[in-house]
Design an enzyme around this catalytic site. Structure first.
Site, PDB file in Angstrom:
ATOM      1  CB  CYS A 119      -0.929  -0.007   1.208  1.00 56.49           C
ATOM      2  SG  CYS A 119      -1.904   1.506   1.375  1.00 56.49           S
TER       3      CYS A 119
ATOM      4  CG  ASP B  14      -1.904  -3.929  -1.463  1.00 56.56           C
ATOM      5  OD1 ASP B  14      -2.661  -4.064  -0.490  1.00 56.56           O
ATOM      6  OD2 ASP B  14      -1.497  -2.819  -1.863  1.00 56.56           O
TER       7      ASP B  14
END
Length: 274
Positions: free
Chosen positions: A183, A190
């Site tokens: 992120c 992620d």
């Protein structure tokens, strides 16, 4: 406006009070131009596409106060001036939890109105009852998975120079489940799977896998990673190109950006990790 200043207002990465009644002001836009300009994307985009979101934690009260639950499907066009920041999206959906609405259709229409205002272009919303989804199979990407290669990896910082092609041209579909980025704001990981369908110089599969793994320490939003991959591959001389990633969910939401210059978005259900 500098990128940092444009992102300082976001609730992402900050302590946030959860709303206890419907509140469209929770939604926060992020201008797509912030990350498009550095990778050479101007107003005239070389692709079409859509950000396909799935919301698994959606609930509100009906007119009698009885909780309703739904799975939501949201389609945000890639041509929209703004992407929707994910934590603000979660807070917005949570604001429905203790608010009363007469019909499912009204809730769906309300979400379309609010999300369209945030994105700056019409957003499509479909709310489904759980009975509509029971028995759905888990999907996988078409084409060849490139993950099972006996290669050594040493680059975990974004490195497009790892990409390589062979002399002849081909058309093929490849995918990998080893995409991981972080992120932009919180550094949280992620996790995603990525599908690449192209016509052009044949991609060296070992080089492609090493390139995808090089995103492992890269900080960028999901949508921006997909557009970066698209631009890097297009620079190799691809005549046709699709890049589609499906990320694991966080906060009850998954994000699945699709970009292509020749085909519509794939219609598919969630994948094994979603």
């Amino acid at each position: 406006m500098p990128k940092k200043d444009a992102l300082d207002h976001l609730s992402l990465g900050q302590h946030t009070d959860y709303p206890n009644e419907y509140d469209p002001k929770q939604l926060q836009p992020v201008p797509r131009s912030l990350n498009r300009e550095p990778i050479g994307l101007k107003d005239k985009l070389p692709f079409s596409g859509v950000d396909l979101w799935t919301g698994y934690e959606i609930s509100w009260l009906n007119a009698n106060g009885l909780p309703q639950v739904a799975v939501g499907y949201f389609a945000v066009p890639a041509e929209s001036p703004n992407l929707i920041e994910s934590k603000s999206f979660k807070l917005y959906l949570n604001s429905f939890n203790d608010s009363r609405f007469d019909t499912w259709e009204y809730v769906q229409q309300l979400m379309e109105t609010d999300l369209s205002a945030c994105a700056g272009t019409p957003v499509k919303v479909k709310l489904k009852q759980l009975s509509e989804l029971e028995g759905e199979s888990v999907a996988t990407f078409p084409g060849h998975c490139i993950d099972d290669q006996n290669i050594s990896i040493s680059h975990y910082d974004y490195q497009p120079s790892l990409l390589a092609t062979e002399q002849h041209e081909t058309e093929e579909a490849l995918h990998s489940h080893l995409l991981k980025s972080n992120c932009l704001i919180t550094n949280q990981p992620d996790w995603g799977s990525v599908y690449i369908h192209y016509q052009g110089p044949k991609l060296d599969r070992a080089a492609l896998l090493a390139y995808l793994v090089s995103f492992r320490r890269h900080n960028e939003f999901h949508e921006q990673c997909v557009e970066r991959i698209y631009q890097d591959l297009k620079a190799l001389g691809m005549k046709k190109l699709t890049v589609y990633a499906r990320y694991t969910r966080r906060g009850g939401l998954d994000i699945n950006p699709f970009r292509s210059d020749f085909e519509p978005a794939l219609q598919m259900q969630r994948m094994a990790r979603q």
